[in-house]
Design an enzyme around this catalytic site. Structure first.
Site, PDB file in Angstrom:
ATOM      1  N   ASP A   7       0.908  -0.904   0.035  1.00  0.00           N
ATOM      2  CA  ASP A   7      -0.005  -0.005  -0.013  1.00  0.00           C
ATOM      3  C   ASP A   7       0.926   1.221  -0.182  1.00  0.00           C
ATOM      4  OD1 ASP A   7      -2.450   1.445   0.525  1.00  0.00           O
ATOM      5  OD2 ASP A   7      -1.875   1.748   2.257  1.00  0.00           O
ATOM      6  N   ASP A   9      -0.146   4.967   0.931  1.00  0.00           N
ATOM      7  CA  ASP A   9      -0.580   6.175   1.849  1.00  0.00           C
ATOM      8  C   ASP A   9      -0.675   5.670   3.223  1.00  0.00           C
ATOM      9  OD1 ASP A   9      -1.056   8.179  -0.297  1.00  0.00           O
ATOM     10  OD2 ASP A   9      -2.950   7.154  -0.703  1.00  0.00           O
TER      11      ASP A   9
END
Length: 221
Positions: A7, A9
């Site tokens: 991922d 963010d």
């Protein structure tokens, strides 16, 4: 060969590229400060709470792309990378990516944030593959709408599986697989890999990781 998915963010970044891009455009005077700052904060709150309507958010996030030329957008993004993104890429995040690359793993960034914002960040981190929400284009101009399934929640799983299938691969092609994420919104993909890793995680994911015996780490310097 093993598989390592990341991922972006609040995982590889010590911040949120979606949020920062909107704040950057507000600071540039491209977006109305009063209206868009409030909406940006509200969508960010909804994401953290797990109540985000991804289609309403994409209407907000992608609209500015449709109002400007690609030349303008690319120039702004170069400044955005310098002022907003590189300062929040930590050494520990770079090291974790480099470690998997050195091990010969197949690497991909998997993010709900659109590929215009995240493509240069993916390249900055040396990750060769990007699975992201795709902003639709017509004759080289962004339409303000997504193309295909957004890479969000179960959509991340579907998009990763489509990407793997495009290379003649599937989950069973890998002896081991990792997914690093900070968010409970990523639970569907975390449950698909052999090594789910909670990274600087929200309270909900920390509780799930603790209950299930998943490692919980920090990539913040």
């Amino acid at each position: 060969m093993n598989l390592a998915l990341f991922d972006l963010d609040n995982t590889l970044l010590a911040g949120d590229s979606d949020f920062e891009w909107a704040q950057f455009l507000i600071a540039k005077g491209v977006l109305d400060a009063e209206l868009h700052a409030a909406m940006n904060e509200e969508f960010f709150r909804q994401y953290k709470d797990g109540t985000l309507d991804i289609h309403a958010f994409l209407d907000f996030q992608l609209a500015p792309l449709a109002r400007h030329t690609r030349c303008e957008l690319d120039a702004w993004h170069a400044e955005f990378m310098t002022t907003r993104i590189r300062p929040i890429i930590t050494a520990a995040a770079r090291q974790r990516v480099a470690q998997h690359a050195a091990n010969g793993d197949l690497l991909a960034m998997v993010t709900a944030t659109n590929s215009f914002v995240t493509g240069p960040i993916c390249r900055e981190l040396g990750i060769p593959h990007l699975v992201a929400t795709i902003p639709a284009q017509a004759e080289g101009v962004f339409s303000g709408q997504p193309r295909g399934l957004p890479a969000f929640r179960e959509g991340k799983v579907a998009r990763v599986e489509a990407w793997l299938e495009s290379m003649g691969l599937w989950w069973g092609s890998f002896a081991q697989s990792w997914f690093y994420s900070d968010s409970h919104n990523d639970l569907p993909l975390l449950e698909k890999v052999t090594h789910p890793v909670a990274v600087d995680a929200d309270d909900t994911l920390i509780n799930i990781a603790t209950t299930r015996g998943w490692p919980s780490i920090s990539l913040r310097d």
